[in-house]
Structures are given as structure tokens and as C-alpha cells.
Design a protein around this motif. Structure first.
Motif, PDB file in Angstrom:
ATOM      1  N   THR A 173      31.772 -26.213  33.152  1.00 37.83           N
ATOM      2  CA  THR A 173      31.429 -24.787  33.177  1.00 37.83           C
ATOM      3  C   THR A 173      31.599 -24.162  31.798  1.00 37.83           C
ATOM      4  OG1 THR A 173      32.024 -24.584  35.506  1.00 37.83           O
ATOM      5  CG2 THR A 173      31.973 -22.545  34.224  1.00 37.83           C
ATOM      6  N   TRP A 174      32.628 -24.553  31.070  1.00 35.56           N
ATOM      7  CA  TRP A 174      32.785 -24.053  29.699  1.00 35.56           C
ATOM      8  C   TRP A 174      31.553 -24.438  28.862  1.00 35.56           C
ATOM      9  CZ3 TRP A 174      38.190 -26.670  28.634  1.00 35.56           C
ATOM     10  CH2 TRP A 174      39.155 -26.064  29.439  1.00 35.56           C
ATOM     11  N   ILE A 175      31.127 -25.703  29.014  1.00 37.91           N
ATOM     12  CA  ILE A 175      29.987 -26.202  28.251  1.00 37.91           C
ATOM     13  C   ILE A 175      28.720 -25.436  28.618  1.00 37.91           C
ATOM     14  CG2 ILE A 175      28.507 -28.220  27.867  1.00 37.91           C
ATOM     15  CD1 ILE A 175      31.064 -29.931  28.454  1.00 37.91           C
ATOM     16  N   VAL A 176      28.512 -25.240  29.914  1.00 45.14           N
ATOM     17  CA  VAL A 176      27.329 -24.523  30.395  1.00 45.14           C
ATOM     18  C   VAL A 176      27.315 -23.095  29.858  1.00 45.14           C
ATOM     19  CG1 VAL A 176      26.230 -23.552  32.459  1.00 45.14           C
ATOM     20  CG2 VAL A 176      26.999 -25.946  32.441  1.00 45.14           C
ATOM     21  N   ILE A 211      23.985 -30.519  33.342  1.00 45.45           N
ATOM     22  CA  ILE A 211      24.170 -29.420  32.392  1.00 45.45           C
ATOM     23  C   ILE A 211      22.856 -28.687  32.145  1.00 45.45           C
ATOM     24  CG2 ILE A 211      24.734 -28.876  29.991  1.00 45.45           C
ATOM     25  CD1 ILE A 211      26.838 -31.139  30.132  1.00 45.45           C
ATOM     26  N   LEU A 212      21.770 -29.426  31.949  1.00 50.13           N
ATOM     27  CA  LEU A 212      20.484 -28.787  31.705  1.00 50.13           C
ATOM     28  C   LEU A 212      20.058 -27.918  32.886  1.00 50.13           C
ATOM     29  CD1 LEU A 212      18.397 -31.649  30.020  1.00 50.13           C
ATOM     30  CD2 LEU A 212      19.682 -29.816  28.919  1.00 50.13           C
ATOM     31  N   HIS A 213      20.254 -28.416  34.089  1.00 50.39           N
ATOM     32  CA  HIS A 213      19.896 -27.646  35.275  1.00 50.39           C
ATOM     33  C   HIS A 213      20.751 -26.383  35.398  1.00 50.39           C
ATOM     34  CE1 HIS A 213      16.875 -29.990  37.426  1.00 50.39           C
ATOM     35  NE2 HIS A 213      17.514 -31.089  37.041  1.00 50.39           N
ATOM     36  N   ARG A 214      22.027 -26.508  35.105  1.00 49.76           N
ATOM     37  CA  ARG A 214      22.931 -25.361  35.273  1.00 49.76           C
ATOM     38  C   ARG A 214      22.675 -24.282  34.217  1.00 49.76           C
ATOM     39  NH1 ARG A 214      28.840 -27.922  36.622  1.00 49.76           N
ATOM     40  NH2 ARG A 214      29.440 -25.745  36.292  1.00 49.76           N
ATOM     41  N   VAL A 215      22.323 -24.677  33.021  1.00 51.19           N
ATOM     42  CA  VAL A 215      21.980 -23.680  31.994  1.00 51.19           C
ATOM     43  C   VAL A 215      20.630 -23.044  32.320  1.00 51.19           C
ATOM     44  CG1 VAL A 215      21.470 -23.310  29.551  1.00 51.19           C
ATOM     45  CG2 VAL A 215      23.355 -24.818  30.221  1.00 51.19           C
ATOM     46  N   ASN A 216      19.671 -23.873  32.708  1.00 47.94           N
ATOM     47  CA  ASN A 216      18.386 -23.380  33.202  1.00 47.94           C
ATOM     48  C   ASN A 216      17.688 -22.467  32.193  1.00 47.94           C
ATOM     49  OD1 ASN A 216      16.291 -23.027  35.049  1.00 47.94           O
ATOM     50  ND2 ASN A 216      17.249 -21.249  35.989  1.00 47.94           N
ATOM     51  N   SER A 217      17.506 -22.991  30.968  1.00 45.03           N
ATOM     52  CA  SER A 217      16.843 -22.220  29.923  1.00 45.03           C
ATOM     53  C   SER A 217      15.749 -23.052  29.289  1.00 45.03           C
ATOM     54  CB  SER A 217      17.838 -21.804  28.842  1.00 45.03           C
ATOM     55  OG  SER A 217      17.181 -21.267  27.714  1.00 45.03           O
ATOM     56  N   GLU A 218      14.602 -22.422  29.022  1.00 49.37           N
ATOM     57  CA  GLU A 218      13.528 -23.127  28.335  1.00 49.37           C
ATOM     58  C   GLU A 218      13.856 -23.337  26.860  1.00 49.37           C
ATOM     59  OE1 GLU A 218      10.025 -20.800  28.802  1.00 49.37           O
ATOM     60  OE2 GLU A 218      10.747 -19.127  27.590  1.00 49.37           O
ATOM     61  N   TRP A 219      14.970 -22.789  26.390  1.00 49.23           N
ATOM     62  CA  TRP A 219      15.400 -22.968  25.001  1.00 49.23           C
ATOM     63  C   TRP A 219      16.515 -23.995  24.874  1.00 49.23           C
ATOM     64  CZ3 TRP A 219      12.519 -21.508  21.096  1.00 49.23           C
ATOM     65  CH2 TRP A 219      11.511 -20.559  21.361  1.00 49.23           C
ATOM     66  N   LEU A 220      16.754 -24.744  25.954  1.00 45.07           N
ATOM     67  CA  LEU A 220      17.677 -25.877  25.911  1.00 45.07           C
ATOM     68  C   LEU A 220      16.948 -27.098  26.450  1.00 45.07           C
ATOM     69  CD1 LEU A 220      20.565 -27.088  25.529  1.00 45.07           C
ATOM     70  CD2 LEU A 220      20.944 -26.555  27.953  1.00 45.07           C
TER      71      LEU A 220
END
Length: 310
Positions: A173-176, A211-220
Motif C-alpha cells: 500500500t505504501w508503494i501504491v 501494483i499496476l492494477h491498484r495504482v490504475n493509472s495510464e501514466w504508470l
């Protein structure tokens, strides 16, 4: 809200305007807009050199950044990917005069700057120190923008072990949260944050994708390091992350069930093709030996593998 999906065409469409490396003809853009499948090809793949290949001579002052870039141009690369700590005064961002000289020299040599990166750690328990790591990434996102680099490589965390008295989901969660803040900032600079799997806190494809799914940003997106999946079958893991990759690190060796073996480049290029990837494939050589000789030899091997794939 952005909907994260493993769809290369979606990623390309959403990122096309801000990533010059992915610029195509109007006809190609129109086919993506209508959702037609992109045929597997390597014709839109170019080779870059990750300058970590020259880590020892750069860090020891045996070669300058300008000399390494010159060598890569003479060898035939299309781009270079210089990590931040090869610039003057890292981690302090270099002044514009130095940055623009590097940018100008690369351009005059016919090279793009395909990316840059930092050594950050978002797994630190101290929130003040994590904030400093976020600020480091933001500062170097500005550097990437001034260099014209479309991506900046970052890590999740540098250690394999969990901080004492913390559970993995809490640290994740910290990373996200950190990556979410970095991605929101990088969107304003037109630079993609790319998360590198590095056999540290992130060791498997599932952990990258979580992690990619949890951030859910087109800029990651992912920086797919083929040599850093050291658990199980790396080719399966690479194939599962490939649709999310905005850049790669192609290495001489990989780890199959924990054993280091030579990379099967034909398999890797097949995965690249099947994912529909279009952009740069940075190569990185490691270990003992003259980096000039190692880079030249591996460059030729990757070129042949690409040519064989058509």
C-alpha cells in the motif's frame, strides 16, 4: 476514473500524443482508434542501450557519459537510456546547461534518449523518508522531461525482506500510494513512470501486476526486466507482464527455476511480437569483461534475433 486493462492498443492510443517514440502514420493511428488488432511485428522495435552496461567505467571515471553515448552511436544503436546517477551531482538534478548539452550531443549523433531512471525505495517504514523518495522521483521526472525521455524507471523497494513488524499488503500500500502520487505528477510532465521488476521487493509477475492494477493509472506502466524474474519459469512471467510494458531491459542471462542460463532471444522476441509492443528494447550487459566488447557482441545477437523474427 481510468480503467486499467491488459490491452496494448488501449495503452498506445492513450499515450500516443505524449510519446514521440510511438508516433506512427495517420493510417496506423486510425486502425487503433477503430480497435483493429495490431499484427505481430518487430518492424516498430528499435534498440537502445541501457548505460548501466557501462556502470564500472562510468562510476570510476574511466569513461564520461559523452564518451559512452558516442560509442553507442558508432555501434549503431537508435537510442540510449542513461540512469540518473551517471549525471553530475546525482541525486541533485543537474543544471539545464549540462542536460541540454547531453540532449544536443545525442541528437547530433542520431540517438534518442529512450529513458532514464533513479534508485528509489518506497518500502521505508518512515513516512518522512518515503516522502523524500517520492520527491526524488518527481525531481528526476522533471529531468526526464527536459531530456526528452518518455519514461523514467523506478523501483518498488530495494530490499527483499519486509520491514520488521509490517505485513506485505501494508508495505505494498505504501508503494501504491507513492506510485500514484508520482504518476499524477508525471502526467503533468508528459513522462511515463515505469516500474521495474528487480528481484527485490517485487519478484514475480503477479506482484508487478497487482501494483499496476491498484495504482490504475495510464501514466504508470512496466519496465520489463527479463533477467530479474528468478522464481519459476521467467518466460511465462514475462509473457504475462508484456502487455503492460512501456519499455524493457533485455539481458544476456536469465534465471530458469533459479538457475542462471543464457537468454533464449528467439523466445523473448516472440513474446515481444505477440504482445504488440512498439518502441525501444534497451539491452543491458552485466558481469565481468570489457563492456565495449560485451555490449557490441550482445547488440549483434539481439539484432540477429530481431531480423530472424521478421
Amino acid at each position: 476514473m481510468n480503467i486499467f486493462r491488459p490491452d496494448r492498443r488501449f495503452f498506445l492510443k492513450s499515450s500516443l500524443a505524449s510519446l514521440p517514440l510511438l508516433a506512427t502514420s495517420a493510417a496506423d493511428s486510425q486502425s487503433w482508434a477503430f480497435g483493429e488488432p495490431t499484427p505481430p511485428t518487430t518492424s516498430h522495435v528499435r534498440l537502445s542501450c541501457n548505460l548501466y552496461s557501462f556502470n564500472e567505467p562510468l562510476m570510476k571515471g574511466q569513461m564520461t557519459l559523452e564518451q559512452v553515448i558516442q560509442f553507442c552511436a558508432e555501434l549503431g544503436f537508435d537510442a540510449v537510456d542513461p540512469t540518473g546517477y551517471y549525471f553530475l551531482n546525482y541525486p541533485v538534478p543537474p543544471n539545464n546547461a549540462f542536460l541540454y548539452q547531453i540532449k544536443r550531443n545525442a541528437f547530433r549523433l542520431g540517438l534518442d534518449i529512450s529513458g532514464t531512471g533513479v534508485r528509489n525505495d518506497f518500502t521505508l517504514p518512515d513516512s518522512v523518508r518515503r516522502k523524500a523518495e517520492i520527491n526524488l522521483v518527481k525531481q528526476w521526472t522533471d529531468v526526464a522531461a527536459r531530456l526528452g525521455a518518455p519514461v523514467i524507471r523506478v523501483f518498488a523497494g530495494l530490499g527483499k525482506e519486509l520491514p520488521i513488524n509490517y505485513k506485505r499488503d501494508e508495505v505494498t500500500t505504501w508503494i501504491v500510494d507513492a506510485l500514484s502520487e508520482c504518476a499524477a505528477y508525471s502526467a503533468q510532465q508528459g513522462v511515463l513512470i515505469v516500474l521495474q521488476n528487480h528481484a527485490d521487493f517485487v519478484q514475480t509477475a503477479d506482484q508487478v501486476l497487482d501494483i499496476l492494477h491498484r495504482v490504475n493509472s495510464e501514466w504508470l506502466a512496466a519496465n520489463l526486466d527479463i533477467g530479474s524474474f528468478k522464481i519459476g519459469d521467467p518466460y511465462q512471467q514475462i509473457a504475462s507482464v508484456a502487455p503492460y510494458a512501456a519499455t524493457w531491459q533485455i539481458k544476456e542471462n536469465m534465471f530458469v527455476n533459479g538457475e542462471e542460463v543464457a537468454t533464449d532471444l528467439s523466445k523473448i522476441i516472440r513474446i515481444v511480437r505477440e504482445s504488440g509492443y512498439r518502441g525501444y528494447l534497451p539491452i543491458e550487459t552485466l558481469g565481468k569483461g570489457d563492456p565495449k566488447q560485451k555490449v557490441a557482441a550482445f547488440y549483434e545477437k539481439v539484432k540477429k534475433a530481431l531480423a530472424a523474427a521478421g
